[in-house]
Design a protein around this motif. Structure first.
Motif, short mmCIF file in Angstrom:
data_model
loop_
_atom_site.label_atom_id
_atom_site.label_comp_id
_atom_site.label_asym_id
_atom_site.label_seq_id
_atom_site.Cartn_x
_atom_site.Cartn_y
_atom_site.Cartn_z
N PHE A 1 23.60 -10.53 4.48
CA PHE A 1 24.37 -10.42 5.73
C PHE A 1 23.96 -9.52 6.88
CE2 PHE A 1 28.03 -11.15 2.67
CZ PHE A 1 28.61 -12.07 3.41
N THR A 2 23.69 -10.16 8.01
CA THR A 2 23.23 -9.47 9.03
C THR A 2 24.36 -9.41 10.29
OG1 THR A 2 22.44 -11.51 10.15
CG2 THR A 2 20.96 -10.42 8.63
N SER A 3 24.03 -8.97 11.34
CA SER A 3 24.89 -9.01 12.65
C SER A 3 24.85 -10.59 13.18
CB SER A 3 24.45 -7.95 13.66
OG SER A 3 23.23 -8.29 14.28
N GLY A 4 23.96 -11.35 12.75
CA GLY A 4 24.09 -12.64 13.44
C GLY A 4 22.69 -13.32 13.37
N THR A 5 22.49 -14.39 14.09
CA THR A 5 21.19 -15.21 14.04
C THR A 5 19.96 -14.54 14.53
OG1 THR A 5 22.43 -17.25 14.05
CG2 THR A 5 20.17 -17.32 14.66
N GLY B 1 19.43 -21.97 12.46
CA GLY B 1 20.43 -22.86 12.29
C GLY B 1 21.80 -22.35 13.00
N ALA B 2 21.67 -21.83 14.02
CA ALA B 2 22.83 -21.42 14.64
C ALA B 2 23.66 -22.44 15.16
CB ALA B 2 22.52 -20.47 15.96
N VAL C 1 28.68 -10.91 12.82
CA VAL C 1 28.23 -11.14 11.54
C VAL C 1 27.59 -12.74 11.19
CG1 VAL C 1 30.30 -12.20 10.44
CG2 VAL C 1 28.70 -11.08 8.89
N GLY C 2 26.52 -12.56 10.41
CA GLY C 2 25.82 -14.00 10.21
C GLY C 2 25.10 -13.80 8.71
N PHE D 1 21.99 -18.16 10.45
CA PHE D 1 22.99 -18.72 11.38
C PHE D 1 24.11 -17.63 11.57
CE2 PHE D 1 23.95 -20.67 7.21
CZ PHE D 1 25.15 -20.21 6.72
N SER D 2 25.27 -17.92 12.22
CA SER D 2 26.13 -16.80 12.65
C SER D 2 27.62 -17.26 12.35
CB SER D 2 26.16 -16.55 14.10
OG SER D 2 24.77 -15.88 14.72
#
Length: 420
Positions: free
Chosen positions: A104-108, A215-216, A247-248, A236-237
């Protein structure tokens, strides 16, 4: 979801009927802008959120909220279970081998930066080469430029043709003994082009080179199978997939993630800490320092369940129908030029209107309640390739309708009248 489930259990509905039914799940689509019904065609920037996901976020905040992994009390155990369930939902959605391959990240953007710092800074050295393409979003250009500047490495770029398609022969020619990494977009955010990434990945692997896929713009529109693609990393996000912002995920093959250095230091990414030495946690936690976006991740899991019940093949088929209809309408309009006209694309149309700046197009369409994106779309190299400053971009989702395409066409005609 009762209406959706009922429709999916029959073979009698048409795609257009299905899209109309889904709109009821999205309360924001009922609002008015400038006393006009909202026509939301900015899904490539951010899709809208169905009531089911909104309700799931509210349930977490009102009945399950707690920090995860670091307590034995009831709420923490519930929150931990829901967070890890969301991870497993994402694992199944992209067919990853193991749930520990889902970070888990904050987004792409953070996902790509994680790979740049964790893999690139460890394994890429002076005079090494990194292959990008002319279709990349800035998020998949700037981190690699930063790395190249730091390491004394070199960026190589795959060109495109006038239709917005990668020149694969040129891609293959870029490989040499110094090629160490490939970072490519699955789908262009500015043009909608779907790249032949499976073949590109296979060729890179023949040369012993790992591949990251942005892959966003793909994950919301087409079915993703990371094992079939054999990509090394995929990012991806949520907010482009009917989920919350912030989140992504990063998917990475387990052996590569294990070989990487952490991107961030802090709590939960450690096994033990002394002032003499820190031992890092196992994956995925090694890359999830501090309190993660718990509520957003759980909401992401709910969005994935929602999309999965519809079916990505169903979504792709309808959006292709909508794209074909919109393309036919805009191609027939004098003075309107579609930028990037490959037939292998998702439901994105970037266009210019002769004699009208895209920002003026967006402003005038907004007066009619029509939301499109204008500008360079964080893809300035693409704009340079076509020798234009910007485009107007209409991007569609499965809840859009042909009537909204007609509204866009009428709106463009109104813009042309203003500047005639």
């Amino acid at each position: 979801m009762k209406i959706v489930d009922a429709l999916l259990n029959t073979n009698t509905f048409s795609p257009s009927e299905l899209a109309t039914r889904y709109r009821a799940d999205f309360p924001i689509l009922d609002i008015c802008v400038n006393d006009k019904s909202l026509v939301y065609l900015d899904n490539a920037a951010s899709s809208q959120m169905p009531q089911q996901v909104i309700d799931r976020l509210v349930r977490y905040q009102t009945a399950q909220h707690a920090n995860i992994h670091r307590a034995v009390h009831y709420l923490s155990e519930v929150a931990t279970h829901e967070y890890e369930t969301a991870r497993r939902s994402l694992q199944h959605f992209i067919n990853a081998r193991e749930d520990r391959e889902i970070i888990f990240t904050s987004g792409t953007t953070e996902s790509i930066n994680l790979v740049m710092h964790g893999y690139g800074r460890k394994f890429i050295q002076q005079d090494d080469e990194i292959i990008l393409t002319n279709l990349e979003h800035h998020s998949n250009i700037v981190p690699w430029q930063m790395l190249a500047e730091e390491k004394g490495a070199r960026i190589r770029v795959v060109p495109i043709n006038d239709a917005g398609e990668l020149l694969i022969d040129e891609y293959e020619k870029l490989f040499n003994s110094r090629t160490r990494f490939v970072a490519i977009t699955h789908v262009s955010n500015a043009l909608g082009t779907i790249n032949p990434i499976k073949n590109m990945i296979a060729f890179a692997h023949m040369k012993g080179v790992p591949v990251l896929v942005d892959g966003a713009q793909a994950a919301a529109h087409i079915k993703i199978d990371v094992q079939d693609l054999d990509c090394d990393f995929y990012a991806f996000s949520a907010h482009k997939m009917c989920g919350p912002t912030g989140v992504g995920i990063l998917y990475g093959k387990a052996h590569l993630l294990e070989s990487m250095q952490p991107f961030k230091g802090g709590g939960d990414m450690i096994a033990s800490v002394t002032f003499e030495k820190t031992t890092y946690n196992t994956i995925p936690y090694k890359f999830e320092a501090g309190t993660p976006p718990i509520a957003a991740a759980i909401g992401f899991g709910s969005a994935i369940e929602y999309l999965s019940k519809i079916g990505m093949d169903t979504i792709a088929a309808y959006e292709h129908e909508l794209l074909s209809y919109a393309t036919e309408q805009l191609e027939a309009m004098p003075g309107v030029r579609i930028i990037g006209n490959t037939r292998t694309k998702v439901a994105v149309i970037s266009f210019t209107i002769e004699g009208v700046h895209p920002h003026d197009v967006g402003t005038l369409l907004n007066q009619e309640g029509i939301a499109v994106r204008t500008g360079h779309h964080c893809a300035q190299p693409i704009m340079q390739r076509y020798n234009i400053p910007a485009t107007s971009r209409a991007s569609f989702a499965f809840y859009n309708t042909k009537a909204e395409v007609d509204a866009l066409v009428a709106g463009i005609q109104s813009v042309q009248k203003v500047f005639s």
